[in-house]
Design a protein around this motif. Structure first.
Motif, short mmCIF file in Angstrom:
data_model
loop_
_atom_site.label_atom_id
_atom_site.label_comp_id
_atom_site.label_asym_id
_atom_site.label_seq_id
_atom_site.Cartn_x
_atom_site.Cartn_y
_atom_site.Cartn_z
N ASP A 21 -11.54 2.47 5.95
CA ASP A 21 -10.96 2.21 4.22
C ASP A 21 -11.46 1.67 3.11
O ASP A 21 -11.36 0.09 3.91
N PRO A 22 -12.70 1.68 2.67
CA PRO A 22 -12.95 0.40 2.08
C PRO A 22 -12.78 -0.06 1.62
O PRO A 22 -12.57 -1.63 0.95
N GLY A 23 -11.30 -0.34 0.90
CA GLY A 23 -10.28 -1.11 -0.32
C GLY A 23 -9.67 -1.82 0.33
O GLY A 23 -9.25 -2.64 0.35
N ARG A 24 -9.67 -2.31 1.95
CA ARG A 24 -8.82 -2.60 2.89
C ARG A 24 -9.74 -3.79 2.20
O ARG A 24 -10.56 -4.69 2.39
N GLY A 25 -8.57 -4.59 3.09
CA GLY A 25 -9.22 -6.52 3.69
C GLY A 25 -9.22 -7.71 2.36
O GLY A 25 -9.43 -8.65 2.04
N GLN A 26 -8.53 -6.90 1.43
CA GLN A 26 -8.89 -7.25 0.34
C GLN A 26 -7.53 -8.22 -0.39
O GLN A 26 -7.84 -9.07 -1.01
N GLY A 27 -6.30 -8.04 0.71
CA GLY A 27 -5.23 -8.44 1.02
C GLY A 27 -5.63 -10.48 0.83
O GLY A 27 -5.92 -11.60 0.15
N GLU A 30 1.42 -3.98 7.73
CA GLU A 30 -0.20 -3.27 7.66
C GLU A 30 -1.37 -3.67 9.86
O GLU A 30 -1.37 -2.37 10.31
N ASP A 65 -5.61 -1.43 -5.50
CA ASP A 65 -6.34 -0.88 -3.94
C ASP A 65 -6.38 0.68 -4.62
O ASP A 65 -6.25 1.86 -5.20
N ALA A 67 -8.62 -11.80 1.08
CA ALA A 67 -9.85 -12.07 -0.45
C ALA A 67 -9.07 -12.59 -1.39
O ALA A 67 -9.23 -13.55 -2.22
N ARG A 111 0.89 -1.10 0.05
CA ARG A 111 0.15 -0.06 -0.18
C ARG A 111 1.05 1.72 0.34
O ARG A 111 0.61 2.41 -0.66
N HIS A 119 -14.18 -5.01 -6.35
CA HIS A 119 -15.04 -4.52 -4.59
C HIS A 119 -15.78 -2.64 -4.88
O HIS A 119 -16.40 -2.71 -3.72
N HIS A 120 -15.01 -1.94 -5.57
CA HIS A 120 -15.32 -0.71 -5.59
C HIS A 120 -16.91 0.04 -5.99
O HIS A 120 -17.16 1.00 -5.88
N SER A 139 -3.17 -4.87 -2.83
CA SER A 139 -3.10 -3.65 -1.90
C SER A 139 -2.76 -2.90 -2.79
O SER A 139 -3.06 -1.56 -3.06
N GLN A 187 2.38 -8.41 4.04
CA GLN A 187 1.57 -6.97 4.31
C GLN A 187 1.01 -7.12 5.89
O GLN A 187 0.78 -6.37 5.94
#
Lengths: 179, 300
Positions: free
Chosen positions: B234-240, B164, A63, B242, A25, A100-101, A60, B160
């Motif tokens: 942050d709504p983009g988190r948690g994708q790792g 994180e 995103d 997944a 990130r 996702h978004h 990450s 990560q």
């Protein structure tokens, strides 16, 4: 006018790494910051993110770079982003994060082919997008005629594509993004 | 007083709980002696777990633990080749003869034990591993070439999690070995371990209320691994995680995460592990294991 940003080179300038992978990130955020500055400092309405020299792209980083770039774009500005030079694994990661978004982006694959759409795009939207690419600028009436749809259905699809910034709307006419 | 913690003879994710049990209430008051004399084999999960235990004791301001090396010369050499002793020397007071064998990324070690504490470390790990991963996944496991990028992505995302969420540094190792007991095929194993916050503490502020009485190590793992929840708003988190699950479902792989007193796994058909193990002996931080098996008929 198009501005092309080679991400492989941006990576080398923003992060001290000998590798060509877009991972983590913090790296994604640094690269996105560079892209946002470049977009703000350019007159070009379309910015092409060139993945040609990119090795790995993880979720990450995808995103941070692609999804957040689209989320941060001011809807009032006439600025568009497309992708270039992506490999299958890149498109897979980008598609995953955009879904996702509920976002979408176009990837230029070859000059004669319509761009590939990634993210939350229904088959109906794909059809309209390809139609505009093939026929050039058009309005809801012309698209409805070509596809045999009602005017409302075509208008809805065109509006959604322009809100996703996959088409450019200008006085009721919808244009493909310049490539 | 010294508390003796025995390293199981066959030290992997299954016998890890036996090892964790040895520490008793955490952190132990007594000085710890980790006794590896009878160890005959250790998976990367076991080896990074050993380093994590010592790191956690250090961070709990306990006396430097003692470590007695495996009696078997062959086992010592193998552990040395994984880089274990190089890192252990800093964390343990080592007793016994340590081979001078340098850590090597030989045919079985895709990645020797590597510390992970910052984003740059993840770049290093991913950058170093790709060429070898491509060769191993296709030659040794019979996976298609495109599996390599997914593998490196899974590795990157697993590392990560430390950067994180752990609040401290951790360790990663990637080895290839024969999974005779459970599968009868070769597997590639990613093991990532840290001595940090653990999933429950990391998610407590945002998730505890939602789970109410059910809140604990197991529900925190469920929130992260099954529901894709992250401590960040942050709504983009948690994708790792997944993304890792998506990769593993394609290649029939397994992920298991142990944190605190629980372990949650996504178990493929070839394994007989339980999806959720609760009330395990406490162990600090989080331990992640990803297993990718050779495709049937694809292993050498």
């Amino acid at each position: 006018m198009i501005q092309t940003i080679p991400l492989g080179r941006v990576l080398k300038e923003t992060v001290a790494t000998p590798y060509c992978d877009l991972v983590t990130r913090p790296t994604g955020a640094a690269v996105r910051g560079y892209i946002q500055k470049a977009i703000a400092g350019s007159e070009a309405p379309t910015t092409m993110l060139d993945f040609t020299e990119v090795g790995l792209l993880d979720f990450s980083c995808a995103d941070e770079i692609v999804a957040k770039l689209l989320l941060d774009t001011d809807p009032g500005t006439d600025r568009y982003v497309m992708l270039l030079g992506t490999r299958e694994d890149h498109t897979e990661a980008i598609d995953h994060v955009l879904n996702h978004h509920a976002l979408a982006i176009a990837v230029v694959t070859s000059p004669d082919e319509p761009p590939q759409l990634l993210g939350r795009v229904t088959p109906e939207l794909q059809r309209v997008f390809h139609c505009v690419f093939r026929l050039g600028p058009g309005d809801a009436g012309s698209i409805a005629d070509v596809l045999g749809w009602t005017l409302e259905r075509a208008a809805d699809a065109l509006l959604t594509l322009s809100l996703l910034r996959l088409l450019r709307a200008e006085a009721g006419t919808f244009h493909p993004l310049p490539r | 007083m010294t508390r003796i913690v025995e390293v199981p003879a066959y030290f992997d994710d299954r016998s890890f709980d036996q090892f964790a049990q040895g520490f008793g209430a955490w952190p132990p008051e007594e000085r710890v002696l980790v006794d590896a004399r009878t160890a005959t084999w250790a998976s990367p999960y076991g080896l990074v777990g050993l380093l994590t235990a010592a790191q956690a004791l250090r961070e709990a301001h306990r006396e430097k633990p003692l470590f007695t090396v495996p009696a078997s010369d062959e086992v010592r050499r193998y552990w040395a080749k994984t880089g274990f002793f190089r890192h252990a020397a800093d964390l343990f007071e080592i007793h016994g003869k340590v081979p001078r064998t340098p850590a090597t990324e030989d045919s079985d070690h895709l990645l020797d034990i590597t510390p992970v504490g910052a984003s740059e470390d993840v770049h290093q790990v991913v950058g170093r591993i790709q060429e070898r991963a491509a060769r191993m996944l296709s030659h040794e496991l019979g996976l298609e070439a495109k599996a390599t990028m997914g593998f490196a992505m899974a590795l990157s995302e697993a590392c990560q999690n430390i950067v994180e969420h752990a609040g401290t540094s951790g360790w990663v190792a990637v080895h290839l070995y024969n999974f005779r007991k459970r599968l009868g095929r070769r597997v590639i194993v990613i093991a990532v371990s840290d001595a940090g916050l653990g999933f429950r503490r990391s998610l407590e502020a945002t998730q505890a209320k939602r789970f109410g009485d059910r809140w604990g190590d197991a529900s925190a793992l469920e929130a992260a691994l099954i529901q894709g929840v992250s401590r960040f708003r942050d709504p983009g988190r948690g994708q790792g995680l997944a993304g890792i699950k998506r990769y593993l479902s394609r290649w029939d792989g397994k992920i298991s995460i142990r944190s605190g007193t629980a372990r949650l796994s996504i178990v493929p058909k070839w394994d007989d592990d339980v999806p959720l193990a609760e009330n395990l002996p406490f162990f600090p931080g989080s331990q992640v294991q990803v297993v990718i098996p050779a495709q049937e008929g694809g292993a050498r």
